[in-house]
Design an enzyme around this catalytic site. Sequence first.
Site, PDB file in Angstrom:
ATOM      1  N   GLN A   1       1.096  -1.437   0.028  1.00 39.86           N
ATOM      2  CA  GLN A   1       0.060  -0.122   0.073  1.00 39.86           C
ATOM      3  C   GLN A   1       0.817   1.298   0.081  1.00 39.86           C
ATOM      4  OE1 GLN A   1      -3.575  -0.257  -0.560  1.00 39.86           O
ATOM      5  NE2 GLN A   1      -3.803   1.818  -0.358  1.00 39.86           N
TER       6      GLN A   1
ATOM      7  N   HIS B   1      -7.848  -2.914   2.762  1.00 42.63           N
ATOM      8  CA  HIS B   1      -7.411  -3.931   2.413  1.00 42.63           C
ATOM      9  C   HIS B   1      -6.183  -4.712   3.254  1.00 42.63           C
ATOM     10  CE1 HIS B   1      -9.422  -4.330  -1.560  1.00 42.63           C
ATOM     11  NE2 HIS B   1      -9.189  -3.078  -1.602  1.00 42.63           N
TER      12      HIS B   1
ATOM     13  N   ASP C   1     -12.226  -6.498  -3.833  1.00 37.48           N
ATOM     14  CA  ASP C   1     -12.539  -5.629  -5.030  1.00 37.48           C
ATOM     15  C   ASP C   1     -12.833  -6.853  -5.820  1.00 37.48           C
ATOM     16  OD1 ASP C   1     -11.826  -3.418  -3.821  1.00 37.48           O
ATOM     17  OD2 ASP C   1      -9.893  -3.163  -5.011  1.00 37.48           O
TER      18      ASP C   1
ATOM     19  N   GLU D   1     -17.637   3.164  -4.715  1.00 38.28           N
ATOM     20  CA  GLU D   1     -16.854   2.191  -5.191  1.00 38.28           C
ATOM     21  C   GLU D   1     -17.585   0.966  -5.462  1.00 38.28           C
ATOM     22  OE1 GLU D   1     -13.058   1.361  -3.448  1.00 38.28           O
ATOM     23  OE2 GLU D   1     -12.258   3.260  -4.020  1.00 38.28           O
TER      24      GLU D   1
ATOM     25  N   TRP E   1     -17.476  -1.618  -6.832  1.00 40.42           N
ATOM     26  CA  TRP E   1     -16.395  -3.207  -6.849  1.00 40.42           C
ATOM     27  C   TRP E   1     -16.109  -3.341  -5.429  1.00 40.42           C
ATOM     28  CZ3 TRP E   1     -14.946   1.534  -9.166  1.00 40.42           C
ATOM     29  CH2 TRP E   1     -14.072   2.325  -8.545  1.00 40.42           C
ATOM     30  N   HIS E   2     -15.808  -2.542  -4.595  1.00 39.03           N
ATOM     31  CA  HIS E   2     -15.414  -2.841  -3.158  1.00 39.03           C
ATOM     32  C   HIS E   2     -16.404  -3.352  -1.895  1.00 39.03           C
ATOM     33  CE1 HIS E   2     -12.023  -1.864  -0.123  1.00 39.03           C
ATOM     34  NE2 HIS E   2     -13.189  -1.998   0.649  1.00 39.03           N
TER      35      HIS E   2
END
Length: 316
Positions: free
Chosen positions: A203, A231, A238, A284, A286-287
Amino acid sequence: MAKKMKLKKQAKIGIFIIIILIIGCIFGVKLYKEYLYKQTYEYKLLEISYSLEESNILIDNLNDKELNKILELEYNNNIFKLVTEKYFIFNNLEKYLDYISKADTKNLTNIVAMVNVNRDRDYYEEPEKASIDNHELMLVNKYYYLGEDYEPEDITAISPTYAYEGNKINEEVLAAFKNLAEEAKISGYTILINSSYRDYNSQKEVWESRKALYGTRQADAFAARAGFSEHQTGYAIDVADFYDINDKFGETESFLWMKNNCYNYGFILRYPEDKEEITGYSYEPWHYRYVGIEVAKEIKNLNITFDEYYAYYIDK
Ligand SMILES: [Zn+2]
């Protein structure tokens, strides 16, 4: 005769004394009642200018300790409105009042939500270490971070059936995702994990390379700083649609399926549309975050973000 007169006089005095005693008693009771009333919260609140209706609202919604605190503060016509807000947290009272004077909005529901998730401070301002006692429900965002040395337990590699190469995730999350993916497949959707556990250093690399190219603001808009990414918990994923190659997951039917079903498997859409102010993240689609089935359903029913849920139902 004289004896009779004397008796009559004594009787009169007796009656007189009794009357005086009765009046005294009535007056005494009245004084005592007044004394008692002056000890009540109602009286004390009226004394500092709350109306009867306002003081009743405060009394109905607050406990002794909280009411005593209110009595130390000056009259404020926002206090009795704030206490009836669903997610009102008494310990945040002074922060709410302070934020009301600074914020653009005067909507108290918004004020309570914003302060509860620390938005009265700037992102990354005075951040706290995330509480890691309950892994499934740990909150990591722009105010709560994980240290460089935090590595979640039970991280396991994900088979290519369910993810793109190189993905790892918490075992429990993987089991839940497998159930979800199998069920989605029956309905005709192939949902794959695109990104999952990321350690502190990867990260850090993502953020710092972005910062080197475009500066801090751009880097912050693009990625979480090291330690502040969900994460790193091992509980965030995701996802992508099998046919989605252009990062347009939000426009796919798979997304609709995810949105309507993910909570049945313990996942929540972590950064919903129009909640950027609360979550600190743009929408988001996708998250997703694993929080367990019970909490995921509760968050869905309450229609709040995980940040708000954490503040009111876990941290309070
Ligand atoms: Zn993500």
